[in-house]
Design a protein around this motif. Structure first.
Motif, mmCIF file in Angstrom:
data_model
loop_
_atom_site.group_PDB
_atom_site.id
_atom_site.type_symbol
_atom_site.label_atom_id
_atom_site.label_comp_id
_atom_site.label_asym_id
_atom_site.label_seq_id
_atom_site.Cartn_x
_atom_site.Cartn_y
_atom_site.Cartn_z
ATOM 1 N N TYR A 288 -27.186 17.817 5.775
ATOM 2 C CA TYR A 288 -27.701 16.456 5.700
ATOM 3 C C TYR A 288 -29.023 16.226 6.428
ATOM 4 C CZ TYR A 288 -22.890 15.795 4.222
ATOM 5 O OH TYR A 288 -21.687 15.919 3.564
ATOM 6 N N TRP A 289 -29.317 17.010 7.451
ATOM 7 C CA TRP A 289 -30.473 16.697 8.291
ATOM 8 C C TRP A 289 -31.361 17.912 8.585
ATOM 9 C CZ3 TRP A 289 -25.466 15.202 10.293
ATOM 10 C CH2 TRP A 289 -25.125 13.879 9.985
ATOM 11 N N ALA A 290 -31.131 19.041 7.937
ATOM 12 C CA ALA A 290 -31.923 20.239 8.267
ATOM 13 C C ALA A 290 -32.217 21.046 7.008
ATOM 14 C CB ALA A 290 -31.201 21.075 9.324
ATOM 15 N N CYS A 291 -31.463 22.112 6.779
ATOM 16 C CA CYS A 291 -31.781 23.080 5.722
ATOM 17 C C CYS A 291 -31.988 22.431 4.353
ATOM 18 C CB CYS A 291 -30.673 24.130 5.610
ATOM 19 S SG CYS A 291 -30.113 24.823 7.163
ATOM 20 N N PRO B 124 -39.430 9.509 19.495
ATOM 21 C CA PRO B 124 -40.009 10.413 18.495
ATOM 22 C C PRO B 124 -38.994 10.814 17.444
ATOM 23 C CG PRO B 124 -39.420 11.641 20.452
ATOM 24 C CD PRO B 124 -39.183 10.192 20.784
ATOM 25 N N TRP B 125 -39.489 11.266 16.330
ATOM 26 C CA TRP B 125 -38.635 11.886 15.319
ATOM 27 C C TRP B 125 -38.178 13.243 15.833
ATOM 28 C CZ3 TRP B 125 -41.523 11.616 9.932
ATOM 29 C CH2 TRP B 125 -41.578 10.273 9.499
ATOM 30 N N ASP B 126 -36.959 13.629 15.495
ATOM 31 C CA ASP B 126 -36.560 15.028 15.570
ATOM 32 C C ASP B 126 -36.317 15.478 14.134
ATOM 33 O OD1 ASP B 126 -34.018 14.048 14.868
ATOM 34 O OD2 ASP B 126 -33.291 14.105 16.922
ATOM 35 N N ASN B 127 -35.555 16.546 13.934
ATOM 36 C CA ASN B 127 -35.378 17.032 12.561
ATOM 37 C C ASN B 127 -34.665 16.012 11.674
ATOM 38 O OD1 ASN B 127 -32.986 18.117 14.286
ATOM 39 N ND2 ASN B 127 -32.198 18.214 12.180
ATOM 40 N N ARG B 128 -33.829 15.134 12.266
ATOM 41 C CA ARG B 128 -33.097 14.169 11.450
ATOM 42 C C ARG B 128 -34.037 13.137 10.824
ATOM 43 N NH1 ARG B 128 -26.936 13.032 13.290
ATOM 44 N NH2 ARG B 128 -26.315 15.224 13.454
ATOM 45 N N GLU B 129 -34.859 12.512 11.642
ATOM 46 C CA GLU B 129 -35.832 11.580 11.079
ATOM 47 C C GLU B 129 -36.884 12.320 10.256
ATOM 48 O OE1 GLU B 129 -34.012 9.843 14.727
ATOM 49 O OE2 GLU B 129 -35.059 11.728 14.313
ATOM 50 N N GLY B 130 -37.207 13.538 10.699
ATOM 51 C CA GLY B 130 -38.221 14.322 9.999
ATOM 52 C C GLY B 130 -37.830 14.719 8.595
ATOM 53 N N THR B 131 -36.545 14.858 8.343
ATOM 54 C CA THR B 131 -36.091 15.175 6.984
ATOM 55 C C THR B 131 -35.580 13.953 6.242
ATOM 56 O OG1 THR B 131 -33.840 15.689 7.736
ATOM 57 C CG2 THR B 131 -35.423 17.519 7.635
ATOM 58 N N GLY B 132 -35.281 12.863 6.974
ATOM 59 C CA GLY B 132 -34.620 11.731 6.333
ATOM 60 C C GLY B 132 -35.415 10.448 6.287
ATOM 61 N N ALA B 133 -36.684 10.473 6.681
ATOM 62 C CA ALA B 133 -37.487 9.250 6.690
ATOM 63 C C ALA B 133 -37.545 8.626 5.298
ATOM 64 C CB ALA B 133 -38.896 9.552 7.196
ATOM 65 N N ARG B 134 -37.527 7.292 5.260
ATOM 66 C CA ARG B 134 -37.526 6.570 3.981
ATOM 67 C C ARG B 134 -38.926 6.316 3.457
ATOM 68 N NH1 ARG B 134 -33.041 7.752 2.444
ATOM 69 N NH2 ARG B 134 -33.401 6.275 0.753
ATOM 70 N N GLN B 135 -39.925 6.353 4.341
ATOM 71 C CA GLN B 135 -41.298 6.093 3.949
ATOM 72 C C GLN B 135 -42.202 7.217 4.459
ATOM 73 O OE1 GLN B 135 -42.184 3.487 2.056
ATOM 74 N NE2 GLN B 135 -40.114 2.584 2.056
#
Length: 463
Positions: free
Chosen positions: A44-47, A161-172
């Motif tokens: 869900y948040w990485a690979c 800051p973003w980590d991998n979760r926000e980095g892969t899941g950002a909406r905009q």
């Protein structure tokens, strides 16, 4: 009274799922404890989401190398379509399909935060505060993974800051994105968001990207990032971060004396084992540290041999597929089979899904020499292989083998080029199987494919 199972697995990511399923397939009763989504970080948040973001840009890049195809391209990537596709691949952040799989695998899913409560005991606290006690007849398996490391830079945590979760899941798509780090997460997400239209700056403490790989890897990836419009700042550190209220524009002061402003700040500077709230102290281990294990993945320092740890939580090898490898071995060991982990230190494959891709397995030249091995290396330009030429114009690349001269076996292999990840398993088999060079001469590659580079490497090496 505690609910009793043969095996209790704490952590329902891919590692925990594999450990549980392997034990259940051997006829053991298994409880699988998870407080978030079954499938874990990777699903869900990485690979999966990161590759969903990267693949459209890679495909477009490849098409642009092919005469007749590039002329048909009418415009840039459609960011909204890419983000919708990502959401579909992560099942819109629902784990119902994973839950159905767990049921078919004969796993009892227990929802909540699990922690050790003494030998063979796990206490699970659900979101509503209710607790459930579990007891394991044979084994408890820790598979809680890792979390992003946020360095102690003044103002960084407050800047949210973003980590991998926000980095892969950002909406905009952020107009300006600043990325701290020079590892896999940093370079992949820098390229992904640049391809979707963000102005990206990559701030790297060291003199190169991807320093754990062969030196040419970082050089080629840095070149590709710069060509795509990413600003790459090497030998540069963030010294402080300002973001009043933790929202809006963020200002980062750099060790060079310069300042950079961005709308989003992503940190990709390593990961640490998720053991802070795991109850390790109840069995004599230290919270906050990786759980040290032997080659059967049993926790060291715990009497009775009932506690196991696999995946990121043991710190041996922080890759999803290696965690799953360890998990399969754990399931076998618990079921009474003889098994020993060694590929996670000798034959680890890894693909970096930038364009060009990077694929690597085994030892680098520096690692092999540091180990005192009799090393000889051979390199070949992937762009001179007929299969690569047919793949598209201007698609150069580089390949390298690290060979044990005494035993004449491949210790490591690295490829940089278009879609080289699909060639990696052949190298993994050669390294893990210790296939001799004399035997590899009889592994004839198909013509005209990029895999013919294996023949060219052997010819360059000589008889």
């Amino acid at each position: 009274m505690a609910d009793v199972f043969d095996v209790v697995v704490v952590g329902g990511g891919p590692t925990g799922e594999n450990a549980g399923a392997r034990a259940a397939a051997a006829g053991l009763s298994v409880a699988l404890v998870e407080h978030e989504l079954l499938g874990g970080e990777c699903s869900y948040w990485a690979c999966i989401p990161s590759k969903a973001l990267l693949r459209p840009a890679e495909a477009l890049w490849l098409v642009k190398q092919v005469p007749g195809s590039r002329e048909a391209i009418k415009g840039p990537l459609v960011a909204s379509a890419v983000l919708e596709h990502r959401d579909a691949l992560v099942n819109h952040y629902h784990d119902d399909s994973q839950a159905k799989w767990a049921e078919r695998a004969k796993l009892t899913v227990v929802r909540g935060h699990g922690k050790l409560a003494g030998p063979r005991k796990v206490r699970v606290e659900s979101k509503d505060g209710a607790t459930r006690e579990l007891e394991a007849r044979r084994a408890v398996v820790l598979a809680t993974g890792s979390r992003p490391r946020i360095p102690d830079i003044p103002g960084l945590r407050e800047a949210r800051p973003w980590d991998n979760r926000e980095g892969t899941g950002a909406r905009q798509v952020p107009r300006r994105l600043l990325v701290l780090g020079g590892g896999v997460v940093a370079v992949e997400l820098a390229q992904a968001w640049r391809s979707l239209g963000s102005e990206v700056t990559l701030v790297v403490r060291g003199p190169s990207l991807l320093s754990r790989f062969e030196p040419f890897v970082g050089e080629r990836v840095a070149q590709a990032l710069r060509e795509s419009g990413v600003t790459v700042l090497l030998d540069t550190e963030a010294t402080s971060v300002q973001r009043p209220g933790g929202d809006g524009e963020v200002t980062v002061k750099l060790s060079t004396g310069a300042e950079r402003r961005a709308d989003a700040l992503l940190v990709g500077m390593g990961r640490v084992a998720h053991t802070d709230a795991l109850g390790l102290e109840t069995v004599g281990l230290k919270p906050g540290e990786a759980v040290r294990v032997d080659d059967q993945l049993r926790a060291k320092g715990v009497e009775g041999g009932w506690l196991y740890a696999c995946g990121d939580v043991n710190g041996r090898n922080l890759l999803t597929h290696m965690g799953k490898y360890q998990a399969r071995l754990v399931g076998d060991v618990i079921a009474g089979k003889k098994a020993s982990a060694w590929a996670d230190s000798k034959a680890t494959p890894q693909v970096i899904f930038t364009h060009p891709q990077v694929a690597s397995v085994g030892l680098t030249e520096a690692q092999a020499r540091d180990a005192g091995l009799p090393v000889r290396t051979v390199e070949y330009d992937l762009g001179k292989v007929t299969g690569t030429v047919l793949f598209g114009e201007n698609l150069g690349g580089i390949t390298k083998l690290v060979v044990d001269e005494k035993r004449r076996v491949v210790l490591g292999a690295t490829f940089v080029g278009p879609e080289v990840g699909e060639m990696l398993h052949a190298a993994t088999i050669a390294v893990a199987g210790e296939v001799s060079l004399d035997t590899l001469w009889h592994a004839v590659p198909s013509f005209p494919t990029m895999s013919e580079v294996w023949l060219r490497l052997l010819e360059t090496y000589g008889l």
